[in-house]
Design a protein around this motif. Structure first.
Motif, PDB file in Angstrom:
ATOM      1  N   TYR A 350       0.862  -1.182   0.000  1.00 55.80           N
ATOM      2  CA  TYR A 350       0.000   0.000   0.000  1.00 55.80           C
ATOM      3  C   TYR A 350       0.900   1.234   0.000  1.00 55.80           C
ATOM      4  CZ  TYR A 350      -3.765  -3.174   1.289  1.00 55.80           C
ATOM      5  OH  TYR A 350      -4.672  -4.210   1.294  1.00 55.80           O
ATOM      6  N   LYS A 351       0.441   2.313  -0.607  1.00 59.07           N
ATOM      7  CA  LYS A 351       1.241   3.529  -0.650  1.00 59.07           C
ATOM      8  C   LYS A 351       1.305   4.157   0.740  1.00 59.07           C
ATOM      9  CE  LYS A 351       1.383   8.213  -2.527  1.00 59.07           C
ATOM     10  NZ  LYS A 351       0.634   9.251  -3.257  1.00 59.07           N
ATOM     11  N   ASN A 370      -3.358  -1.394   6.034  1.00 51.82           N
ATOM     12  CA  ASN A 370      -3.947  -1.893   4.788  1.00 51.82           C
ATOM     13  C   ASN A 370      -4.866  -0.846   4.167  1.00 51.82           C
ATOM     14  OD1 ASN A 370      -2.566  -4.276   5.187  1.00 51.82           O
ATOM     15  ND2 ASN A 370      -4.303  -5.319   6.130  1.00 51.82           N
ATOM     16  N   TRP A 371      -4.298   0.302   3.917  1.00 45.11           N
ATOM     17  CA  TRP A 371      -4.989   1.423   3.277  1.00 45.11           C
ATOM     18  C   TRP A 371      -3.921   2.294   2.619  1.00 45.11           C
ATOM     19  CZ3 TRP A 371      -3.001   5.734   5.698  1.00 45.11           C
ATOM     20  CH2 TRP A 371      -2.545   5.554   7.018  1.00 45.11           C
ATOM     21  N   GLU A 372      -4.349   3.252   1.810  1.00 43.48           N
ATOM     22  CA  GLU A 372      -3.408   4.047   1.015  1.00 43.48           C
ATOM     23  C   GLU A 372      -3.391   5.506   1.426  1.00 43.48           C
ATOM     24  OE1 GLU A 372      -3.486   1.795  -3.310  1.00 43.48           O
ATOM     25  OE2 GLU A 372      -4.536   3.696  -3.079  1.00 43.48           O
ATOM     26  N   VAL A 373      -2.197   6.071   1.475  1.00 43.62           N
ATOM     27  CA  VAL A 373      -2.074   7.524   1.510  1.00 43.62           C
ATOM     28  C   VAL A 373      -2.440   8.037   0.120  1.00 43.62           C
ATOM     29  CG1 VAL A 373      -0.451   9.462   1.648  1.00 43.62           C
ATOM     30  CG2 VAL A 373      -0.337   7.596   3.322  1.00 43.62           C
ATOM     31  N   ASP A 374      -3.339   9.000   0.068  1.00 40.62           N
ATOM     32  CA  ASP A 374      -3.753   9.552  -1.221  1.00 40.62           C
ATOM     33  C   ASP A 374      -2.877  10.729  -1.626  1.00 40.62           C
ATOM     34  OD1 ASP A 374      -5.757   9.686  -3.431  1.00 40.62           O
ATOM     35  OD2 ASP A 374      -6.155  11.659  -2.567  1.00 40.62           O
ATOM     36  N   PHE A 388      -2.144  14.640   5.639  1.00 40.02           N
ATOM     37  CA  PHE A 388      -2.347  13.856   4.423  1.00 40.02           C
ATOM     38  C   PHE A 388      -3.790  13.369   4.346  1.00 40.02           C
ATOM     39  CE2 PHE A 388      -1.342  10.906   7.793  1.00 40.02           C
ATOM     40  CZ  PHE A 388      -2.136   9.802   7.557  1.00 40.02           C
ATOM     41  N   THR A 389      -4.230  13.068   3.138  1.00 42.19           N
ATOM     42  CA  THR A 389      -5.527  12.417   2.947  1.00 42.19           C
ATOM     43  C   THR A 389      -5.278  10.948   2.632  1.00 42.19           C
ATOM     44  OG1 THR A 389      -5.529  13.143   0.628  1.00 42.19           O
ATOM     45  CG2 THR A 389      -6.779  14.477   2.203  1.00 42.19           C
ATOM     46  N   SER A 390      -6.253  10.099   3.001  1.00 44.84           N
ATOM     47  CA  SER A 390      -6.060   8.669   2.785  1.00 44.84           C
ATOM     48  C   SER A 390      -7.390   7.949   2.661  1.00 44.84           C
ATOM     49  CB  SER A 390      -5.252   8.055   3.936  1.00 44.84           C
ATOM     50  OG  SER A 390      -6.091   7.751   5.032  1.00 44.84           O
ATOM     51  N   THR A 391      -7.292   6.645   2.382  1.00 45.73           N
ATOM     52  CA  THR A 391      -8.458   5.770   2.230  1.00 45.73           C
ATOM     53  C   THR A 391      -8.716   4.954   3.492  1.00 45.73           C
ATOM     54  OG1 THR A 391      -7.134   3.930   1.374  1.00 45.73           O
ATOM     55  CG2 THR A 391      -7.958   5.524  -0.237  1.00 45.73           C
ATOM     56  N   GLU A 392      -8.125   5.347   4.618  1.00 45.38           N
ATOM     57  CA  GLU A 392      -8.219   4.509   5.821  1.00 45.38           C
ATOM     58  C   GLU A 392      -9.664   4.237   6.224  1.00 45.38           C
ATOM     59  OE1 GLU A 392      -6.446   4.130  10.357  1.00 45.38           O
ATOM     60  OE2 GLU A 392      -5.997   5.908   9.167  1.00 45.38           O
ATOM     61  N   ARG A 398     -12.152   9.959   1.059  1.00 41.97           N
ATOM     62  CA  ARG A 398     -10.867  10.569   1.360  1.00 41.97           C
ATOM     63  C   ARG A 398     -11.060  11.473   2.576  1.00 41.97           C
ATOM     64  NH1 ARG A 398     -10.221   7.228  -1.894  1.00 41.97           N
ATOM     65  NH2 ARG A 398      -8.907   7.246  -3.765  1.00 41.97           N
ATOM     66  N   GLN A 399     -10.332  11.142   3.651  1.00 40.55           N
ATOM     67  CA  GLN A 399     -10.391  11.931   4.868  1.00 40.55           C
ATOM     68  C   GLN A 399      -9.011  12.516   5.150  1.00 40.55           C
ATOM     69  OE1 GLN A 399     -13.114  12.549   6.572  1.00 40.55           O
ATOM     70  NE2 GLN A 399     -14.559  10.973   5.896  1.00 40.55           N
TER      71      GLN A 399
END
Length: 726
Positions: A350-351, A370-374, A388-392, A398-399
């Motif tokens: 994951y990024k 198990n999520w991505e930094v956007d 940062f925003t991410s998909t957590e 995006r939060q």
């Protein structure tokens, strides 16, 4: 008797609800594309001042300073009346403006002419806020990418493929390069394929000490030319430009450092391998150390290099390899202490963000899971905090979060479900939150750094009321599990008067390209509104994100490597099969449409999935990856010489003979990105196969197919095609 009254009351209520629904207005194409009935207000053109409680915005009267806490205009920093060039009677129009670092000068561009996706040329002026004087940057012709030096005393720009700089105190203009030539040598600006696929156009960079300019130099001499005919005159004109298709020669790329003090140019030793990419160049905090990101041609080996600006010597600081490909981002950030940098990689699957020392030794992971930094929003070095925003919270959302450099004290700063796009102030004291959901348009809020909302700047209440007066159906999210165990994100819009006992036709929409996302909890704009129009006409709208799309980690995204189109098409076919099993879906009436990569996908679906799709629309599609550019195509397919099977087996041209349903192919003849050649090749294959189809071309329109009445015309044609054939 009591039951009869209740029944009568219930019937009356249902009739009232039905009548109310019938009173709702119907969306028209003119609402979307001509009258702009559903246009959203925003807070745009925000230039934060150094003190974060203030910003500037371009208004009719000039450039106005606002107090962001109150929203009140404090003063007009640049009055339109003061922007009258010498010898002219009218003020210039402001296209864009930027402040010098000390906020004493403003660089203003005007009379802008677009070139490609990110490039343009314009006239530039410098306005001095103290003296109130307007200075034309150059009398030698329009410039591109004009940029202040860090101290604001100079401006560099590109003209005619050469780099120049101007001393603002004297007005003296100095050429950095002189060998620039169209379709041959480019200095300080990107060639077509770098601009399109590495997402930048300005290719020069001021050093922190104001004494050097690093710049790219592209030698395009060996790159094949592409020819576009531009229609309209008695004798149409040819436009020829360098476009490297997959497997063909790229530009030879060099990087140099120009020293203002002695007017000498030092070339950086980028390596003996000429067939490679220098995907990013930036200065570290050391004015003598330049940072480069070097990629091999297959884009599965990335190196961060540090170059000595005086000698040109390089050393490899960080080395990363992948069995597939490595995405380039703008996440590399050198910290002011000169000891560390922050960088993102997908090495965990994951990024995520990592802290390194200047020798490339990893200190710690800043984010993990198990999520991505956007996106990195901002880095507050004093507080050692990354925003940062991410998909957590969800791959659909995006939060905004904050976390320490040590990877501790992670906090979620935005709470409302949906998509948050953030613009943080220069002093990190507050941020603008641009928030939407799939069913609600934009709301712009001013928030403190901890996420507390100070006030709403734009809530689009008028648009919300307008939408409420129209027949709008909610977009619903669900998942589809394929036979081979893939879980695909999907969304659905049902007709407003949906009746589960009826069977409805389904019209699917997709993009599907690597790393993209179409299924998101985000306002869908004009396509969302067009889909609502079709829902009014009795169609169920479904969007499915196939394998290869983003937000779900490296394994899901890179599953399509070397077989672009294969698994994506299978996922869409499996989705259509699943939809046909639903009791309210007419499985014999499923259509699909897409634009660009989406048009490629819809073309594969109507051919390879001919038994499951009755109709397809392909707008500006790639129909053979051999026709597309080197950087994008080879990233996912390698070269045609190495992977001919991956190119040919998943080309819509190869499968033209399988067409059974209705197919509409649309393209602009002036498309510099996905060439009209793709449409010609697909039509030729269909004709050879004896297949009937519909096609339409838009003269001189580019990949976006817009301008004047064009979009209204296009969507009317697509609407008619759907309603007449599905």
């Amino acid at each position: 008797m009591f039951k009869q009254k209740i029944y009568a009351l219930l019937c009356f209520s249902l009739l009232c609800v039905s009548a109310l629904a019938q009173q709702k207005k119907q969306i028209s194409l003119e609402d979307i594309w001509a009258r702009r009935t559903f246009s959203a207000e925003s807070v745009s053109g925000v230039n934060w001042l150094k003190t974060g409680r203030f910003y500037t915005s371009q208004e009719a009267e000039g450039i106005v300073k606002y107090d962001i806490a109150t929203g009140k205009a404090l003063e007009t920093l640049v009055k339109a009346a003061d922007l009258v060039p010498e010898g002219q009677s009218k003020p210039i129009d402001i296209d864009e403006y930027t402040f010098s670092a000390d906020e004493n000068k403003v660089l203003i561009s005007t009379a802008s002419e677009p070139l490609y996706r990110r490039s343009s040329k314009e006239e530039n002026y410098v306005y001095d806020l103290k003296t109130k004087k307007l200075q034309k940057l150059s009398a030698g012709g329009k410039q591109s990418y004009a940029t202040f030096s860090p101290d604001g005393s100079k401006v560099a720009f590109v003209r005619s493929n050469n780099v120049f700089w101007v001393d603002l105190a004297t007005g003296k203009e100095q050429a950095v390069t002189t060998n620039g030539e169209f379709n041959n040598i480019i200095n300080g600006a990107c060639d077509w394929v770098y601009e399109e696929e590495f997402s930048f156009a300005k290719a020069f960079f001021w050093s922190p000490d104001n004494q050097k300019i690093a710049f790219y130099s592209f030698n395009e001499s060996q790159v094949p030319q592409y020819n576009m005919t531009m229609w309209g005159k008695l004798y149409p004109e040819d436009y020829r430009y360098k476009y490297p298709k997959a497997g063909e020669a790229n530009s030879a790329v060099q990087v140099a450092v120009y020293h203002l003090s002695n007017q000498k140019t030092q070339w950086v030793e980028v390596g003996a391998e000429k067939d490679q990419y220098i995907a990013r160049v930036q200065w570290t905090k050391d004015a003598n150390t330049l940072s480069l990101q070097r990629l091999n041609r297959l884009q599965n080996h990335l190196e961060i290099l540090h170059a000595d600006a005086t000698t040109g010597k390089i050393k490899v600081v960080l080395d990363e390899k992948s069995e597939t490909y490595i995405d380039i981002t703008d996440d590399l950030t050198y910290l002011k202490d000169g000891k560390y940098f922050i960088f993102s990689t997908e090495k965990s699957g994951y990024k995520h963000l990592y802290l390194y020392d200047m020798n490339g030794k990893q200190q710690n992971a800043i984010t993990a899971g198990n999520w991505e930094v956007d996106e990195i929003v901002a880095i507050n070095e004093a507080a050692k905090t990354v925003y940062f925003t991410s998909t957590e919270s969800s791959s659909l959302q995006r939060q905004l979060y904050s976390v320490s450099f040590a990877g501790k004290n992670k906090k979620q700063l935005t709470q409302a479900a949906g998509t948050h796009k953030i613009n943080m102030s220069a002093d990190f004291s507050c941020f603008l939150d641009y928030h939407t959901t799939a069913n609600t348009p934009l709301k712009v809020s001013l928030c403190e750094a901890n996420g507390k909302v100070l006030r709403v700047l734009k809530d689009n209440q008028k648009l919300r009321e307008t939408l409420a007066s129209y027949q709008i159906s909610p977009q619903e999210f669900f998942t589809i599990k394929t036979p081979d165990g893939q879980e695909l994100n999907a969304s659905m819009i049902k007709p407003a008067n949906f009746d589960a006992s009826r069977k409805y036709p389904v019209f699917m929409h997709l993009y599907g390209g690597p790393g993209s996302q179409t299924v998101k909890d985000d306002w869908g704009g004009t396509n969302f509104l067009w889909h609502q129009l079709l829902a009014q006409k009795g169609y169920i709208i479904v969007i499915v994100d196939n394998r290869g799309t983003g937000g779900k980690g490296e394994k899901f995204k890179k599953a399509t490597y070397a077989n672009l189109g294969k698994y994506e098409t299978q996922d869409q076919i499996d989705a259509a099969k699943h939809l046909s099993t639903l009791p309210f879906v007419d499985g014999s009436r499923i259509g699909i449409w897409g634009w660009s990569f989406g048009g490629y996908m819809s073309s594969l679906c109507i051919t390879q999935g001919a038994d499951y799709f009755k109709l397809a629309i392909a707008v500006a599609p790639v129909t053979n990856w051999r026709y597309y550019d080197s950087i994008y195509t080879e990233r996912y397919l390698r070269t045609p010489q190495e992977n001919a099977k991956g190119y040919d087996e998943n080309s819509p041209v190869t499968h033209a003979s399988k067409l059974k349903g209705k197919y509409l192919l649309v393209h602009g003849t002036g498309d510099d990105n996905v060439h009209f050649q793709n449409a010609v090749a697909m039509q030729d294959a269909l004709i050879k196969a004896g297949k009937q189809f519909d096609s339409f071309y838009y003269p001189n329109r580019n990949h976006g197919i817009y301008g004047g009445n064009t979009r209204l015309h296009l969507y009317q044609m697509m609407t008619d095609f759907v309603t007449q054939n599905l």
